[in-house]
Each structure stands twice: as C-alpha cells, then as structure tokens.
Design a protein around this motif. Structure first.
Motif, mmCIF file in Angstrom:
data_model
loop_
_atom_site.group_PDB
_atom_site.id
_atom_site.type_symbol
_atom_site.label_atom_id
_atom_site.label_comp_id
_atom_site.label_asym_id
_atom_site.label_seq_id
_atom_site.Cartn_x
_atom_site.Cartn_y
_atom_site.Cartn_z
ATOM 1 N N LEU A 42 -10.497 -17.420 0.293
ATOM 2 C CA LEU A 42 -9.988 -16.063 0.496
ATOM 3 C C LEU A 42 -8.472 -16.140 0.579
ATOM 4 N N PRO A 43 -7.789 -15.014 0.345
ATOM 5 C CA PRO A 43 -6.330 -15.057 0.346
ATOM 6 C C PRO A 43 -5.744 -15.216 1.745
ATOM 7 N N LEU A 44 -4.817 -16.137 1.864
ATOM 8 C CA LEU A 44 -4.015 -16.286 3.077
ATOM 9 C C LEU A 44 -2.568 -16.055 2.660
ATOM 10 N N GLY A 45 -2.089 -14.840 2.830
ATOM 11 C CA GLY A 45 -0.729 -14.513 2.429
ATOM 12 C C GLY A 45 -0.645 -13.138 1.803
ATOM 13 N N LEU A 46 0.591 -12.693 1.602
ATOM 14 C CA LEU A 46 0.882 -11.372 1.059
ATOM 15 C C LEU A 46 1.799 -11.490 -0.151
ATOM 16 N N PRO A 47 1.665 -10.595 -1.145
ATOM 17 C CA PRO A 47 2.598 -10.618 -2.282
ATOM 18 C C PRO A 47 4.017 -10.331 -1.820
ATOM 19 N N ARG A 48 4.967 -10.992 -2.455
ATOM 20 C CA ARG A 48 6.344 -10.916 -1.975
ATOM 21 C C ARG A 48 6.950 -9.516 -2.084
ATOM 22 N N GLY A 49 6.542 -8.742 -3.078
ATOM 23 C CA GLY A 49 7.076 -7.389 -3.203
ATOM 24 C C GLY A 49 6.695 -6.518 -2.021
ATOM 25 N N TYR A 50 5.494 -6.731 -1.510
ATOM 26 C CA TYR A 50 5.043 -6.009 -0.318
ATOM 27 C C TYR A 50 5.716 -6.580 0.929
ATOM 28 N N ALA A 51 5.776 -7.906 1.029
ATOM 29 C CA ALA A 51 6.324 -8.552 2.220
ATOM 30 C C ALA A 51 7.811 -8.297 2.398
ATOM 31 N N ALA A 52 8.519 -8.041 1.287
ATOM 32 C CA ALA A 52 9.971 -7.869 1.367
ATOM 33 C C ALA A 52 10.377 -6.704 2.253
ATOM 34 N N ARG A 53 9.466 -5.761 2.465
ATOM 35 C CA ARG A 53 9.793 -4.581 3.270
ATOM 36 C C ARG A 53 9.370 -4.722 4.727
ATOM 37 N N LEU A 54 8.820 -5.867 5.077
ATOM 38 C CA LEU A 54 8.318 -6.060 6.430
ATOM 39 C C LEU A 54 9.384 -6.686 7.324
ATOM 40 N N ARG A 55 9.272 -6.435 8.598
ATOM 41 C CA ARG A 55 10.255 -6.957 9.551
ATOM 42 C C ARG A 55 9.838 -8.289 10.161
ATOM 43 N N ALA A 56 8.588 -8.662 10.051
ATOM 44 C CA ALA A 56 8.114 -9.912 10.648
ATOM 45 C C ALA A 56 8.772 -11.116 9.972
ATOM 46 N N ALA A 57 8.752 -12.247 10.654
ATOM 47 C CA ALA A 57 9.398 -13.451 10.144
ATOM 48 C C ALA A 57 8.585 -14.130 9.051
ATOM 49 N N ASP A 58 7.264 -14.029 9.133
ATOM 50 C CA ASP A 58 6.408 -14.696 8.165
ATOM 51 C C ASP A 58 5.001 -14.116 8.263
ATOM 52 N N PHE A 59 4.086 -14.654 7.470
ATOM 53 C CA PHE A 59 2.724 -14.126 7.430
ATOM 54 C C PHE A 59 2.000 -14.252 8.772
ATOM 55 N N PRO A 60 2.047 -15.401 9.462
ATOM 56 C CA PRO A 60 1.387 -15.444 10.773
ATOM 57 C C PRO A 60 1.963 -14.425 11.762
ATOM 58 N N ALA A 61 3.288 -14.257 11.752
ATOM 59 C CA ALA A 61 3.897 -13.265 12.654
ATOM 60 C C ALA A 61 3.454 -11.854 12.290
#
Length: 293
Positions: A42-61
């Motif tokens: 299963l996927p562990l992670g987010l596409p970078r285009g979506y993640a670029a708008r997030l404030r968290a430091a990384d996927f676990p955060a």
C-alpha cells in the motif's frame, strides 16, 4: 499476511493468513527482543504536488497532525467535494470520473501529478496507482485509508513504529522492540526474485504454475516454507477472490527477506521529496521512465 520468523536454522515462512483486526496488528507483531520489518502492499507517502502546500515537516508529521481532521479519510462522492482536506475519490462510478478531473479538483496540473515518483512506470514494471484514487481494480486508496487511519496513526505517538524511508536508513531503524514499516509492491517483487508469471495473478491455474519457481526462491534467502505454505502455493492460493491477495503477500515477505539477505539494497533516490514525503518501494532501484527522480 505472511509471517517469516528467524530461527537458529534460518527463516521459517508460514502460509498466508488473515490480518485480522487492523488496529491490533502492530501489538500482535511487536517483540521486545527482536526487530520486525513489516512490508505493506500500500502507499506510504504523498505526491509532491499535494505535499508542497502542507505545513508539516514530512509524511510522518503529516499523519500525526491528521488526528484533528476527521473528514480527511471520507471518500468524496463528487468532484465538488474534492479538496486538499478531502483528497480521496471517487466513492463510486460517476460521470466525469477521470484522474485528470480529480487532479484539477485538487489544484494539480494533470493526472500525472496525482502520482508519486515511485508510482510511475519503470523499464522493469508498469505504473502503480495514485494514492488518493479509490475505485476499480487498479487502485490503492482504500488500502491507504485503512492503513494510515487504523494502523499507522495510532502508533506514531509512541516509539515502537518507524516508517521507512522517512525516518532513516533501514539498518539504523531496525532495533529490538521496534517495528519498521516499508512499502512493497508485488509486481516489483516478482522481478527482484527472478520470477516470471505467465498469464494473470488473478487466475488460480497461473499462480499454481509458478509454485515450483516460487518455492525454489526460499532456500536462496536462507528460508524454509512451512508445509501449509507449500500446500497453499501448489494449490494456487485458493479458488476464491482472495487467492490473489494471498499470492501478493507471499511475494511481499520474500521481497523483505531478499533485502535482509543483501540480495537487493534498501535503496532510496537522493531526492528530498522522496525521502521526506513521497516514499519509495523496498528493494526498487529502477527510476521512473518519465522523470528523473
């Protein structure tokens, strides 16, 4: 799931069995005296285009911060409901249901932006599904919802669970009393193990035809199958629809053992987006065809 346990004589690999209650799986796998490496299809992670708008430091955060976002995992029935706070789509087949339209609703430039680098096709295997897509045979969104919400998020507040590659290199993460979760991909694992499936993994006869070659892999990994696994593989993992899942989870555990045996590296591309947000498939070394990740 398929369990492999280390013994003085090497690994013993059991037959596939139901995962059971997802929320208790990590507690059942936990061993204070040993490290556990959990390969998950299963996927562990987010596409970078979506993640670029997030404030968290990384996927676990990001996952830790989802505790206050009750609607995040509610699958959208229409494109009008899709947005950064509710990215999973579609709940059912509807007019206008395309990945391009899904991407546009999320503010992404095209359908390709729904995918992580590791989801793209390589010279060795076809493309995987984007993490937020939830309909059809080629989808992984439902597994992401179940695993992120019910398995991973409740455990991230403690010290027992670590997510690879986001929280460090694999050898450093594997410590007694800790469970390390890594993404595996059956289509990738087949190639790592030197196996070639003729036909379709959805057909019992085709799975059964691969059984001799599949079982022959185990001694190369310092592993022995339990009799029930030999019987299950020879039988093609059953005639019901779950036979494909049983087959996939055996490939997953062999992928993990292959890396632990040193036959494949725990490689991660030198790309901050991949290491912090998108993730990678355990044992994969081939880069995407359509981007240099």
């Amino acid at each position: 799931m398929t369990l492999a346990r280390r013994t003085p004589a090497g690994w013993r690999v059991a037959a596939p069995e139901p995962v059971g209650e997802v929320s208790t799986l990590l507690a059942r796998l936990h061993d204070p005296a040993a490290a556990v490496l959990l390969g998950a299809d299963l996927p562990l992670g987010l596409p970078r285009g979506y993640a670029a708008r997030l404030r968290a430091a990384d996927f676990p955060a990001f996952l830790r911060g989802l505790a206050a976002s009750a609607d995040f995992f509610r699958v959208c029935a229409t494109l009008a409901e899709v947005g950064p706070d509710r990215p999973f789509y579609p709940a059912r087949g509807v007019a206008g249901m395309t990945r391009a339209a899904h991407a546009a609703a999320l503010g992404l430039p095209d359908a390709a932006a729904l995918c992580r680098a590791v989801d793209h096709a390589t010279a060795e295997r076809p493309a995987g599904a984007p993490p937020f897509w939830t309909l059809g045979a080629n989808q992984s969104g439902k597994a992401a919802i179940s695993a992120w919400r019910d398995l991973v998020m409740p455990a991230l507040s403690g010290d027992a669970l670590r997510l690879w590659p986001f929280e460090g290199d694999l050898p450093a993460l594997l410590a007694p009393g800790r469970i390390v979760m890594a993404e595996t991909y059956p289509a990738e694992a087949l190639r790592h193990l030197g196996l070639r499936l003729i036909g379709s993994k959805r057909r019992r006869a085709d799975r059964a035809a691969l059984a001799p070659a599949l079982l022959a892999v185990l001694p190369r990994l310092g592993a022995r199958p339990e009799p029930a696994l030999v019987a299950a593989a020879t039988d093609g993992f059953g005639a019901d629809a779950a036979g494909e899942d049983r087959f996939d989870c055996v490939l997953g555990v062999l992928c993990v053992l292959n890396v632990l045996a040193g036959h494949r590296p725990a490689f991660v591309p030198d790309d901050p987006w991949i290491r912090h947000w998108e993730g990678w498939v355990l044992g994969q070394t081939a880069l995407p065809r359509d981007q240099s990740a």
